[in-house]
Design a protein around this motif. Structure first.
Motif, PDB file in Angstrom:
ATOM      1  N   ASN A   1      -1.989  -1.809   0.438  1.00 32.19           N
ATOM      2  CA  ASN A   1      -1.528  -2.844  -0.468  1.00 32.19           C
ATOM      3  C   ASN A   1      -2.580  -2.864  -1.591  1.00 32.19           C
ATOM      4  OD1 ASN A   1      -0.640  -5.164  -1.700  1.00 32.19           O
ATOM      5  ND2 ASN A   1      -1.220  -6.551  -0.033  1.00 32.19           N
TER       6      ASN A   1
ATOM      7  N   ARG B   1       1.738 -16.144  12.533  1.00 30.23           N
ATOM      8  CA  ARG B   1       0.273 -16.096  12.428  1.00 30.23           C
ATOM      9  C   ARG B   1      -0.376 -15.521  13.690  1.00 30.23           C
ATOM     10  NH1 ARG B   1      -0.102 -14.517   8.789  1.00 30.23           N
ATOM     11  NH2 ARG B   1      -2.294 -14.926   8.441  1.00 30.23           N
TER      12      ARG B   1
ATOM     13  N   ILE C   1      -2.938  -2.527   8.868  1.00 32.29           N
ATOM     14  CA  ILE C   1      -1.819  -3.457   9.076  1.00 32.29           C
ATOM     15  C   ILE C   1      -0.462  -2.824   8.718  1.00 32.29           C
ATOM     16  CG2 ILE C   1      -1.867  -4.612   6.805  1.00 32.29           C
ATOM     17  CD1 ILE C   1      -1.798  -6.904   9.653  1.00 32.29           C
ATOM     18  N   TYR C   2      -0.488  -1.785   7.856  1.00 38.08           N
ATOM     19  CA  TYR C   2       0.780  -1.118   7.500  1.00 38.08           C
ATOM     20  C   TYR C   2       0.967   0.195   8.273  1.00 38.08           C
ATOM     21  CZ  TYR C   2       0.931  -4.516   3.723  1.00 38.08           C
ATOM     22  OH  TYR C   2       0.969  -5.697   3.022  1.00 38.08           O
TER      23      TYR C   2
ATOM     24  N   GLY D   1      -3.632 -11.157  10.667  1.00 37.97           N
ATOM     25  CA  GLY D   1      -4.486 -10.013  10.359  1.00 37.97           C
ATOM     26  C   GLY D   1      -5.688 -10.408   9.510  1.00 37.97           C
ATOM     27  N   LYS D   2      -5.469 -11.347   8.600  1.00 38.66           N
ATOM     28  CA  LYS D   2      -6.522 -11.782   7.687  1.00 38.66           C
ATOM     29  C   LYS D   2      -7.779 -12.266   8.400  1.00 38.66           C
ATOM     30  CE  LYS D   2      -4.639 -13.541   3.400  1.00 38.66           C
ATOM     31  NZ  LYS D   2      -3.886 -14.648   2.831  1.00 38.66           N
TER      32      LYS D   2
ATOM     33  N   ASP E   1      -8.419  -1.385   7.729  1.00 40.49           N
ATOM     34  CA  ASP E   1      -7.275  -2.287   7.719  1.00 40.49           C
ATOM     35  C   ASP E   1      -6.015  -1.441   7.868  1.00 40.49           C
ATOM     36  OD1 ASP E   1      -5.186  -3.981   7.117  1.00 40.49           O
ATOM     37  OD2 ASP E   1      -6.219  -5.002   5.477  1.00 40.49           O
TER      38      ASP E   1
ATOM     39  N   SER F   1       2.444  -8.965  11.686  1.00 39.82           N
ATOM     40  CA  SER F   1       3.090  -9.565  10.511  1.00 39.82           C
ATOM     41  C   SER F   1       4.065  -8.628   9.819  1.00 39.82           C
ATOM     42  CB  SER F   1       2.024  -9.996   9.498  1.00 39.82           C
ATOM     43  OG  SER F   1       1.232 -11.009  10.035  1.00 39.82           O
ATOM     44  N   LYS F   2       3.608  -7.414   9.548  1.00 37.74           N
ATOM     45  CA  LYS F   2       4.429  -6.502   8.746  1.00 37.74           C
ATOM     46  C   LYS F   2       5.358  -5.695   9.649  1.00 37.74           C
ATOM     47  CE  LYS F   2       1.481  -7.834   5.581  1.00 37.74           C
ATOM     48  NZ  LYS F   2       1.681  -8.584   4.366  1.00 37.74           N
TER      49      LYS F   2
HETATM   50  N1  PLP Z   1      -4.241  -6.615   5.143  1.00 32.79           N
HETATM   51  C1  PLP Z   1      -3.454  -6.252   4.132  1.00 32.79           C
HETATM   52  C2  PLP Z   1      -3.733  -4.992   3.406  1.00 32.79           C
HETATM   53  C3  PLP Z   1      -2.366  -7.058   3.767  1.00 32.79           C
HETATM   54  O1  PLP Z   1      -1.571  -6.689   2.749  1.00 32.79           O
HETATM   55  C4  PLP Z   1      -2.148  -8.265   4.463  1.00 32.79           C
HETATM   56  C5  PLP Z   1      -1.044  -9.183   4.078  1.00 32.79           C
HETATM   57  O2  PLP Z   1      -0.486  -9.132   3.018  1.00 32.79           O
HETATM   58  C6  PLP Z   1      -3.008  -8.594   5.500  1.00 32.79           C
HETATM   59  C7  PLP Z   1      -4.042  -7.748   5.824  1.00 32.79           C
HETATM   60  C8  PLP Z   1      -2.893  -9.901   6.244  1.00 32.79           C
HETATM   61  O3  PLP Z   1      -1.854  -9.972   7.130  1.00 32.79           O
HETATM   62  P1  PLP Z   1      -1.562 -11.304   7.948  1.00 32.79           P
HETATM   63  O4  PLP Z   1      -0.380 -11.950   7.294  1.00 32.79           O
HETATM   64  O5  PLP Z   1      -1.261 -10.822   9.349  1.00 32.79           O
HETATM   65  O6  PLP Z   1      -2.765 -12.169   7.900  1.00 32.79           O
END
Ligand code: PLP
Length: 395
Positions: free
Chosen positions: A174, A245, A205-206, A99-100, A203, A236-237
Motif C-alpha cells: 500500500n 479489529r 498484510i496483503y 494489523g496496525k 508488513d 482485515s484484508k
Molecule cells: N499495513 C498496511 C500496509 C495497510 O495498508 C493496513 C491497512 O490499510 C494495515 C497494515 C493495517 O491493517 P488493520 O486494519 O488490520 O489494522
C-alpha cells in the motif's frame, strides 16, 4: 493543559479524513464514488460471522490471555506453515486488535531519539507517523515507478548506519500495489547479514492478494533473519474483516513477553468472540479468498486500462493488493490539488500520493475496492473533464 510534546509529531492516515469529507458531501446529495478507502467492499464470509456469533452464544464474554487464545495462535502457526512453508512456535504469535497494532508496538519498541528507522516512501502513512512520534529519525526507502515501486536493495543497504534499529518493508504494498521481486529480497537479506543488530518488520498484510504469476516472498523464508524479524499480518484484508479489529505478529521469542506486556498495558487482549471468528477464517474454506482476489483482478485490469485513456494520467499494472497509483504529472496538478479537484469537482474520493510520503508527489492513489460499474463511471468522469482541462497537453 500541557500536552506531551511528542503528540505534535504524530501524523495520521488521511484516507480516514477523506472518507469523512466524502460522507458529508454524500449526505448533501452529491453522487460520490469512493476510490479512497483501503478496505475490501465485500462482506466477511458467513461461516466466519457465524463462528463469532457462536462464540458469543457459548459465553466467551470475558478477557482472554494477553497474547491471544492458544487455539488461534496454533491456527496461525499452521497457516504460516501452509502459506510460508516455515515452522514457527505458536508462542511466537501475538494476537492484537488489528494489523496496525503490531506496527505500533514494533516501532515504539525500537524508536527513540538518536535511533533511525527506515520505512517505504510512498508507504503506509502510519510508519512515518509513529517513527516521528517515537523521536527516532525516519529514513525513507524511496519506491520508484521505474522499479515497479519495489525497493532497490543496494539503496536500502547504503542508508544503514550505526544508528539504524529497524527496517520496515511491505510487499505487496500500500499505496502502490507493488510487489518486491525475490531477487531484491535476496540481495537485501545478504547485505543485512553484515548488520546483525538491525531488526526487520515485514508488513505482509496483503500476502494473499497477488495477481498473475507474481510471487509472494515472506521474509520468514530467510533463516539468517529469523531471530530479528517481526512479521505483521492479519485478517482485515484477506477475509474482509477490517471492522472486527484483529491482527497478529510473529515475533522472535525473546520479544514475546515485551509485546504481551504492551498488550496488557494498553488493550488487555483482543476481543474474545473475534478471536474465535479468526480461527474459523484460517481453518475453514478458503474459496471466498480466491473469489475476492479474482474480482479484484478484473477491476485491476479495468482501472489500469481506463486510467491510461485519461490524458495526463499513466498507470503501470500493479501486481498485488487493491490499489493503483497512477502518475499524474502530465496534468500539471500536484497530488494534493488533484485530490481536492477530484472530490470537489467530480465527486471522486482518491488519496493524494503525498499522503503516503514525499516520494508520492506526482501520484494519486486509487483503491479499486469498489464495483466495476463505479470504477468505469469514475474513470469516464475524469476522462471527460481531462479534455476540457487540457490535461496531457504540453503547456
Ligand atoms: N499495513 C498496511 C500496509 C495497510 O495498508 C493496513 C491497512 O490499510 C494495515 C497494515 C493495517 O491493517 P488493520 O486494519 O488490520 O489494522
Amino acid at each position: 493543559m500541557q500536552l506531551a510534546s511528542g503528540l505534535a509529531r504524530l501524523g495520521t492516515e488521511s484516507a480516514f479524513e477523506l472518507l469523512a469529507r466524502a460522507k458529508v458531501l454524500e449526505a448533501q446529495g452529491h453522487d460520490i464514488i469512493n476510490l479512497g478507502i483501503g478496505q475490501p467492499d465485500f462482506r466477511t464470509p458467513d461461516h466466519i460471522v457465524e463462528a463469532g456469533q457462536q462464540a458469543l452464544a457459548d459465553g466467551h464474554h470475558g478477557y482472554t490471555p494477553g497474547n491471544g487464545i492458544l487455539p488461534l495462535r496454533e491456527a496461525v502457526a499452521e497457516d504460516v506453515a501452509k502459506f510460508r512453508a516455515v515452522e514457527i512456535n505458536p508462542d511466537q504469535v501475538v494476537i492484537v486488535p488489528g494489523g496496525k497494532v503490531t506496527m505500533w508496538y514494533a516501532i515504539l519498541m525500537f524508536g527513540e531519539p538518536g535511533a533511525e528507522i527506515m520505512y517505504p516512501n510512498p508507504g503506509f502513512p502510519i510508519y512515518e507517523s509513529v517513527i516521528n512520534y517515537s523521536g527516532a529519525k525516519a529514513v525513507p526507502i524511496p519506491l520508484r515507478e521505474e522499479n515497479q515501486f519495489a525497493f532497490d536493495a543496494e539503496e536500502v543497504l547504503d542508508k544503514v548506519t550505526s544508528a539504524t534499529r529497524l527496517v520496515i518493508l511491505n510487499s505487496p504494498a500500500n499505496p502502490t500495489g507493488g510487489v518486491v521481486p525475490r531477487e531484491q529480497f535476496d540481495r537485501l537479506v545478504r547485505g543485512l547479514e553484515a548488520h546483525p543488530e538491525v531488526m526487520v518488520l515485514s508488513d505482509e498484510i496483503y500476502s494473499r492478494l497477488l495477481y498473475e504469476g507474481a510471487e509472494f516472498v515472506s521474509l520468514l523464508e530467510y533463516e539468517s533473519l529469523r531471530d530479528r524479524l517481526i512479521i505483521l499480518d492479519g485478517w482485515s484484508k484477506t477475509y474482509a474483516m477490517t471492522g472486527w479489529r484483529i491482527g497478529y505478529g510473529v515475533w522472535p521469542e525473546p520479544l514475546v513477553d515485551i509485546v504481551t506486556r504492551l498488550n496488557i498495558n494498553s488493550v488487555s487482549c483482543t476481543n474474545a468472540a473475534t478471536q474465535f471468528a479468526a480461527i474459523a477464517a484460517l481453518s475453514g474454506p478458503q474459496d471466498s479468498v480466491a473469489e475476492m482476489a479474482r474480482a479484484f483482478d478484473e477491476r485491476r485490469k479495468l482501472i489500469v486500462q481506463e486510467t491510461n485513456l485519461i490524458p495526463g494520467f499513466s498507470s503501470i499494472l500493479p501486481q498485488g493488493a487493491f490499489y493503483t497509483m497512477p502518475n499524474i504529472t502530465g496534468t500539471g496538478l500536484a497530488a494534493k490539488q488533484m485530490e481536492t479537484f477530484l472530490l470537489d469537482e467530480l465527486g471522486i474520493a482518491a488519496v493524494a500520493g503525498t499522503s503516503f510520503g514525499a516520494y508520492g508527489e506526482g501520484y494519486i492513489r486509487f483503491s479499486y475496492a469498489n464495483s466495476s460499474e463505479n470504477i468505469q463511471r469514475a474513470m469516464d468522469r475524469i476522462r471527460e473533464r481531462a479534455v476540457t482541462e487540457n490535461w496531457g497537453k504540453e503547456s
